[in-house]
Design a protein around this motif. Sequence first.
Motif, PDB file in Angstrom:
ATOM      1  N   VAL A 102       0.793  -1.203   0.136  1.00 19.97           N
ATOM      2  CA  VAL A 102      -0.158  -0.049   0.063  1.00 19.97           C
ATOM      3  C   VAL A 102       0.854   1.154   0.019  1.00 19.97           C
ATOM      4  O   VAL A 102       0.361   2.166   0.120  1.00 19.97           O
ATOM      5  N   GLN A 103       2.276   0.934  -0.142  1.00 19.87           N
ATOM      6  CA  GLN A 103       3.130   2.151  -0.100  1.00 19.87           C
ATOM      7  C   GLN A 103       2.861   3.340  -1.342  1.00 19.87           C
ATOM      8  O   GLN A 103       2.664   4.565  -1.282  1.00 19.87           O
ATOM      9  N   GLY A 104       2.590   2.617  -2.300  1.00 18.22           N
ATOM     10  CA  GLY A 104       2.204   3.334  -3.664  1.00 18.22           C
ATOM     11  C   GLY A 104       0.987   4.483  -3.565  1.00 18.22           C
ATOM     12  O   GLY A 104       1.214   5.626  -3.452  1.00 18.22           O
ATOM     13  N   PRO A 105      -0.176   3.684  -3.062  1.00  9.42           N
ATOM     14  CA  PRO A 105      -1.320   4.557  -2.881  1.00  9.42           C
ATOM     15  C   PRO A 105      -1.115   5.721  -1.702  1.00  9.42           C
ATOM     16  O   PRO A 105      -1.510   6.831  -2.007  1.00  9.42           O
ATOM     17  N   MET A 106      -0.401   5.422  -0.667  1.00  9.54           N
ATOM     18  CA  MET A 106       0.084   6.310   0.323  1.00  9.54           C
ATOM     19  C   MET A 106       0.750   7.469   0.087  1.00  9.54           C
ATOM     20  O   MET A 106       0.495   8.447   0.527  1.00  9.54           O
ATOM     21  N   LEU A 128      -0.496  15.439   0.566  1.00 10.85           N
ATOM     22  CA  LEU A 128      -1.151  14.704   1.510  1.00 10.85           C
ATOM     23  C   LEU A 128      -0.598  13.584   1.709  1.00 10.85           C
ATOM     24  O   LEU A 128      -0.704  12.833   2.812  1.00 10.85           O
ATOM     25  N   GLY A 129       0.312  12.756   0.827  1.00 16.45           N
ATOM     26  CA  GLY A 129       0.934  11.368   0.849  1.00 16.45           C
ATOM     27  C   GLY A 129       1.942  11.522   1.803  1.00 16.45           C
ATOM     28  O   GLY A 129       1.995  10.411   2.676  1.00 16.45           O
ATOM     29  N   ILE A 130       2.739  12.517   1.961  1.00 22.11           N
ATOM     30  CA  ILE A 130       3.753  12.557   2.840  1.00 22.11           C
ATOM     31  C   ILE A 130       3.227  12.430   4.533  1.00 22.11           C
ATOM     32  O   ILE A 130       3.626  11.853   5.275  1.00 22.11           O
ATOM     33  N   PRO A 131       2.266  13.352   4.794  1.00 24.69           N
ATOM     34  CA  PRO A 131       1.626  13.160   6.132  1.00 24.69           C
ATOM     35  C   PRO A 131       1.027  11.881   6.539  1.00 24.69           C
ATOM     36  O   PRO A 131       1.250  11.427   7.613  1.00 24.69           O
ATOM     37  N   ILE A 132       0.385  11.376   5.610  1.00 19.35           N
ATOM     38  CA  ILE A 132      -0.348  10.096   5.779  1.00 19.35           C
ATOM     39  C   ILE A 132       0.685   9.104   5.736  1.00 19.35           C
ATOM     40  O   ILE A 132       0.781   8.194   6.839  1.00 19.35           O
ATOM     41  N   THR A 133       1.791   8.957   4.985  1.00 22.81           N
ATOM     42  CA  THR A 133       2.834   8.130   5.318  1.00 22.81           C
ATOM     43  C   THR A 133       3.348   8.277   6.387  1.00 22.81           C
ATOM     44  O   THR A 133       3.981   7.160   7.241  1.00 22.81           O
ATOM     45  N   LEU A 135       3.888   5.163   8.918  1.00 21.11           N
ATOM     46  CA  LEU A 135       5.004   4.719   9.635  1.00 21.11           C
ATOM     47  C   LEU A 135       5.097   4.571  10.893  1.00 21.11           C
ATOM     48  O   LEU A 135       5.688   3.985  11.939  1.00 21.11           O
ATOM     49  N   THR A 136       4.590   5.641  11.584  1.00 20.55           N
ATOM     50  CA  THR A 136       4.662   5.879  13.263  1.00 20.55           C
ATOM     51  C   THR A 136       4.026   4.660  13.964  1.00 20.55           C
ATOM     52  O   THR A 136       4.461   4.126  14.593  1.00 20.55           O
ATOM     53  N   GLY A 137       2.943   4.420  13.367  1.00 20.63           N
ATOM     54  CA  GLY A 137       1.966   3.378  13.829  1.00 20.63           C
ATOM     55  C   GLY A 137       2.688   1.856  13.673  1.00 20.63           C
ATOM     56  O   GLY A 137       2.702   1.161  14.392  1.00 20.63           O
ATOM     57  N   LEU A 138       3.304   1.881  12.521  1.00 25.70           N
ATOM     58  CA  LEU A 138       4.090   0.542  11.992  1.00 25.70           C
ATOM     59  C   LEU A 138       5.101   0.453  12.918  1.00 25.70           C
ATOM     60  O   LEU A 138       5.395  -0.729  13.496  1.00 25.70           O
ATOM     61  N   TRP A 139       5.823   1.367  13.295  1.00 21.66           N
ATOM     62  CA  TRP A 139       7.104   1.186  14.010  1.00 21.66           C
ATOM     63  C   TRP A 139       6.812   1.085  15.399  1.00 21.66           C
ATOM     64  O   TRP A 139       7.354   0.471  16.202  1.00 21.66           O
ATOM     65  N   TRP A 140       5.756   1.591  15.782  1.00 23.24           N
ATOM     66  CA  TRP A 140       5.122   1.638  17.337  1.00 23.24           C
ATOM     67  C   TRP A 140       4.975  -0.004  17.473  1.00 23.24           C
ATOM     68  O   TRP A 140       5.185  -0.622  18.429  1.00 23.24           O
ATOM     69  N   TRP A 141       4.153  -0.491  16.477  1.00 16.41           N
ATOM     70  CA  TRP A 141       3.571  -1.917  16.598  1.00 16.41           C
ATOM     71  C   TRP A 141       4.752  -2.745  16.645  1.00 16.41           C
ATOM     72  O   TRP A 141       4.760  -3.796  17.213  1.00 16.41           O
ATOM     73  N   VAL A 194       9.928   9.469  11.267  1.00 18.24           N
ATOM     74  CA  VAL A 194      10.444  10.868  10.652  1.00 18.24           C
ATOM     75  C   VAL A 194      11.729  10.584   9.896  1.00 18.24           C
ATOM     76  O   VAL A 194      11.968  10.968   8.791  1.00 18.24           O
ATOM     77  N   ALA A 195      12.617   9.660  10.465  1.00 14.83           N
ATOM     78  CA  ALA A 195      13.957   9.519   9.675  1.00 14.83           C
ATOM     79  C   ALA A 195      13.646   8.738   8.472  1.00 14.83           C
ATOM     80  O   ALA A 195      14.190   9.026   7.428  1.00 14.83           O
ATOM     81  N   VAL A 196      12.651   7.851   8.514  1.00 15.37           N
ATOM     82  CA  VAL A 196      12.616   6.956   7.247  1.00 15.37           C
ATOM     83  C   VAL A 196      11.746   7.744   6.217  1.00 15.37           C
ATOM     84  O   VAL A 196      12.263   7.433   5.056  1.00 15.37           O
ATOM     85  N   THR A 197      10.886   8.509   6.661  1.00 20.76           N
ATOM     86  CA  THR A 197      10.210   9.340   5.506  1.00 20.76           C
ATOM     87  C   THR A 197      11.184  10.258   5.051  1.00 20.76           C
ATOM     88  O   THR A 197      11.278  10.593   3.583  1.00 20.76           O
ATOM     89  N   ALA A 198      11.971  10.827   5.790  1.00 22.91           N
ATOM     90  CA  ALA A 198      12.820  11.633   5.039  1.00 22.91           C
ATOM     91  C   ALA A 198      13.755  10.992   4.321  1.00 22.91           C
ATOM     92  O   ALA A 198      14.252  11.665   3.166  1.00 22.91           O
ATOM     93  N   LEU A 199      14.116   9.808   4.616  1.00 21.41           N
ATOM     94  CA  LEU A 199      15.267   9.088   3.568  1.00 21.41           C
ATOM     95  C   LEU A 199      14.519   8.778   2.239  1.00 21.41           C
ATOM     96  O   LEU A 199      15.238   8.763   1.243  1.00 21.41           O
ATOM     97  N   SER A 200      13.273   8.160   2.488  1.00 16.70           N
ATOM     98  CA  SER A 200      12.353   7.954   1.372  1.00 16.70           C
ATOM     99  C   SER A 200      12.370   9.033   0.340  1.00 16.70           C
ATOM    100  O   SER A 200      12.186   8.980  -0.719  1.00 16.70           O
ATOM    101  N   VAL A 201      12.193  10.122   0.850  1.00 15.66           N
ATOM    102  CA  VAL A 201      11.768  11.482  -0.145  1.00 15.66           C
ATOM    103  C   VAL A 201      13.408  11.683  -0.859  1.00 15.66           C
ATOM    104  O   VAL A 201      13.264  12.033  -1.885  1.00 15.66           O
ATOM    105  N   THR A 202      14.467  11.512  -0.096  1.00 16.68           N
ATOM    106  CA  THR A 202      15.779  11.780  -0.600  1.00 16.68           C
ATOM    107  C   THR A 202      15.999  10.794  -1.617  1.00 16.68           C
ATOM    108  O   THR A 202      16.837  10.839  -2.708  1.00 16.68           O
TER     109      THR A 202
END
Length: 282
Positions: free
Chosen positions: A152-156, A166-171, A175-181, A205-213
């Motif tokens: 589901v990463q593509g649609p997110m 909108l995709g970056i905040p949703i991601t 990811l926060t929920g995923l790493w929490w779990w 936050v770190a993984v999202t920033a790296l995925s953007v770069t």
Amino acid sequence: MTASARSAHARAATRFPVVTHLADRMVSVNIFDSATRLAAQSFLTAVPLLFVVGAYAPPPVRHQLITSVRTVFGVTGAADAQLVQALSPTTGSLRQATGVVGGLMVLLSATAVSRALQRLCKRAWEIPRAGTRIAPWRWLAWLVLWLAALLVQGPMRDGFGVGAWLGIPITLVGLTGLWWWTQHLLLGGLVGWKPLLPGAVITAVAVTALSVTARLYLPRALNQALSEYGSLGPVFILLSWLIVVCVAVAISISAGAVVAQEPAPARRLGSPPPVRGRAAHR
């Protein structure tokens, strides 16, 4: 020299307690060794899983996986053609070569990533190995959920058609929920939900920033490596990028544990005391 170093460490611990505790935790976690092992296990798991998905997954699942990988990494050109070819076999030869037993063995061996990440989480929270056995089904459950999350990463990332704004905040939230779990699952509930939240937020936050770069660097690097060195060229690029991501994950989880165990947050979150705190109470 030893006495001088200890004195400097004591002064730093008094003036900058959080920084000092974080540095000590990095040493105890052995950040680069743990991250390198995790990256190597992730790479060795990802390649066979691609073949298993290409052999057994229905066409809609394969198409969604291609779309997600393309969106996350920004893959284009020759690298994109290689990805499509790997996940879209034209005959049943790949299924015959893989076999059902081979596919099951790949899935079971893929739990090595879960175990490596579990060791990282336990080190970050200073949980001793003795007497802390965690049910093996958690390794497989983590792997299954992360495969589903990858689909589901593509649609997110595209904000479900709305756009990246909108995709970056949703991601980030996802990811926060995923790493929490992830931390709670792999630690077997040895640490409560609340103390794990800082680490989940920092890691997301770190993984999202790296995925953007990654979308700015990886497409050109993969295509250049593919043209110069053939199919082995992208191996070095992807492994290097995985090491960077895993270092960021190791640092983020460790930093989250340190922050959650500082006196003020610990009172609010109900965090377990650090090892130095446990020793002080004995």
